[in-house]
Write a protein that holds these residues in place. Structure first.
Motif, PDB file in Angstrom:
ATOM      1  N   SER A   1       0.823  -1.222   0.000  1.00  0.00           N
ATOM      2  CA  SER A   1       0.000   0.000   0.000  1.00  0.00           C
ATOM      3  C   SER A   1       0.850   1.261   0.000  1.00  0.00           C
ATOM      4  CB  SER A   1      -0.980  -0.009   1.170  1.00  0.00           C
ATOM      5  OG  SER A   1      -0.301  -0.064   2.389  1.00  0.00           O
ATOM      6  N   ALA A   2       2.026   1.226   0.597  1.00  0.00           N
ATOM      7  CA  ALA A   2       2.898   2.413   0.587  1.00  0.00           C
ATOM      8  C   ALA A   2       3.377   2.717  -0.823  1.00  0.00           C
ATOM      9  CB  ALA A   2       4.087   2.199   1.515  1.00  0.00           C
ATOM     10  N   PHE A   3       3.803   1.715  -1.551  1.00  0.00           N
ATOM     11  CA  PHE A   3       4.337   1.963  -2.886  1.00  0.00           C
ATOM     12  C   PHE A   3       3.242   2.250  -3.905  1.00  0.00           C
ATOM     13  CE2 PHE A   3       8.168   0.013  -1.106  1.00  0.00           C
ATOM     14  CZ  PHE A   3       9.079   0.986  -1.475  1.00  0.00           C
ATOM     15  N   ILE A   4       2.148   1.554  -3.849  1.00  0.00           N
ATOM     16  CA  ILE A   4       1.059   1.846  -4.779  1.00  0.00           C
ATOM     17  C   ILE A   4       0.416   3.187  -4.407  1.00  0.00           C
ATOM     18  CG2 ILE A   4      -1.155   1.037  -5.699  1.00  0.00           C
ATOM     19  CD1 ILE A   4       1.336  -0.499  -6.692  1.00  0.00           C
ATOM     20  N   GLY A   5       0.444   3.527  -3.129  1.00  0.00           N
ATOM     21  CA  GLY A   5      -0.060   4.828  -2.692  1.00  0.00           C
ATOM     22  C   GLY A   5       0.722   5.993  -3.271  1.00  0.00           C
ATOM     23  N   CYS A   6       1.993   5.783  -3.579  1.00  0.00           N
ATOM     24  CA  CYS A   6       2.792   6.839  -4.236  1.00  0.00           C
ATOM     25  C   CYS A   6       2.162   7.224  -5.565  1.00  0.00           C
ATOM     26  CB  CYS A   6       4.217   6.357  -4.485  1.00  0.00           C
ATOM     27  SG  CYS A   6       5.229   6.189  -3.037  1.00  0.00           S
ATOM     28  N   SER A   7       1.781   6.239  -6.327  1.00  0.00           N
ATOM     29  CA  SER A   7       1.169   6.514  -7.622  1.00  0.00           C
ATOM     30  C   SER A   7      -0.180   7.210  -7.461  1.00  0.00           C
ATOM     31  CB  SER A   7       0.993   5.202  -8.390  1.00  0.00           C
ATOM     32  OG  SER A   7       0.319   5.414  -9.590  1.00  0.00           O
ATOM     33  N   ALA A   8      -0.957   6.768  -6.495  1.00  0.00           N
ATOM     34  CA  ALA A   8      -2.252   7.414  -6.246  1.00  0.00           C
ATOM     35  C   ALA A   8      -2.063   8.858  -5.800  1.00  0.00           C
ATOM     36  CB  ALA A   8      -3.032   6.628  -5.199  1.00  0.00           C
ATOM     37  N   ALA A   9      -1.002   9.142  -5.056  1.00  0.00           N
ATOM     38  CA  ALA A   9      -0.728  10.515  -4.615  1.00  0.00           C
ATOM     39  C   ALA A   9      -0.398  11.417  -5.799  1.00  0.00           C
ATOM     40  CB  ALA A   9       0.414  10.523  -3.603  1.00  0.00           C
ATOM     41  N   VAL A  10       0.347  10.904  -6.755  1.00  0.00           N
ATOM     42  CA  VAL A  10       0.655  11.701  -7.950  1.00  0.00           C
ATOM     43  C   VAL A  10      -0.633  11.974  -8.713  1.00  0.00           C
ATOM     44  CG1 VAL A  10       1.804  11.648 -10.198  1.00  0.00           C
ATOM     45  CG2 VAL A  10       3.043  10.958  -8.160  1.00  0.00           C
ATOM     46  N   ARG A  11      -1.467  10.964  -8.855  1.00  0.00           N
ATOM     47  CA  ARG A  11      -2.724  11.127  -9.598  1.00  0.00           C
ATOM     48  C   ARG A  11      -3.614  12.190  -8.949  1.00  0.00           C
ATOM     49  NH1 ARG A  11      -7.546   8.399  -8.978  1.00  0.00           N
ATOM     50  NH2 ARG A  11      -6.551   6.869  -7.661  1.00  0.00           N
ATOM     51  N   ARG A  12      -3.615  12.242  -7.633  1.00  0.00           N
ATOM     52  CA  ARG A  12      -4.464  13.207  -6.916  1.00  0.00           C
ATOM     53  C   ARG A  12      -3.755  14.524  -6.626  1.00  0.00           C
ATOM     54  NH1 ARG A  12      -6.005   8.295  -4.318  1.00  0.00           N
ATOM     55  NH2 ARG A  12      -8.186   7.859  -4.722  1.00  0.00           N
TER      56      ARG A  12
END
Length: 175
Positions: free
Chosen positions: A60-71
């Motif tokens: 979740s930490a690493f996939i959350g990085c991508s979600a943070a960029v998207r948002r």
């Protein structure tokens, strides 16, 4: 036409990321709560629960990085653009380039780590014996998602359109 395809692709990736994050956090929560309840109420303890929680948090930490960029939710210092508004676009571009460099490093090193773990038959998690390369594969995947989302955000910045705001006004005849 291309804009709508990019938006649909972004929504599809976002949906996959959101569900993957949701499921990994729920899995970690349920396993941890079950283990605590079993440990406190019975003499039974799930020996593998810590490993599952650790791997779910890693994912979740690493996939959350991508979600943070998207948002557009990356941490940034914005004092300079507030003091000198003329620096906002160059600093935003520098931020995007830094994310792309980081993503490239994650793709390159993550791929190398994944291959090393894939070739090693003994590289397995300690309790569940899951092949470690599955977890290392998260690194290049996250890097690729970072590249895609950063490029989409950069396109939004260059065209001046964000979150389809201009499309909704045009659809309503207000453009």
């Amino acid at each position: 036409m291309n804009r709508k395809i990019l938006e649909k692709f972004d929504r599809l990736l976002g949906g996959v990321e959101d569900w993957a994050l949701f499921l990994s956090v729920i899995l970690a929560l349920l396993v941890a709560l079950t283990n605590v309840a079993l440990r406190k109420l019975t003499p039974v303890s799930l020996y593998w629960s810590d490993e599952v929680v650790r791997k779910a948090i890693f994912f979740s930490a690493f996939i959350g990085c991508s979600a943070a960029v998207r948002r557009r939710a990356l941490i940034r210092i914005d004092a300079m653009p507030q003091m000198l508004p003329v620096l906002k676009k160059p600093l935003t571009l520098l931020n995007h380039l830094a994310v792309l460099v980081f993503a490239g490093i994650m793709i390159r090193l993550g791929w190398k780590f994944t291959l090393v773990a894939f070739r090693d038959p003994f590289a397995r998690t300690s309790t569940l014996q899951i092949p470690e390369w599955w977890f290392y594969a998260v690194l290049p995947t996250m890097g690729a998602l970072l590249v895609v989302h950063t490029l989409l955000v950069m396109i939004e910045d260059w065209t001046g359109r964000r979150d389809g705001a201009d499309d909704t006004a045009a659809d309503q005849g207000q453009a």
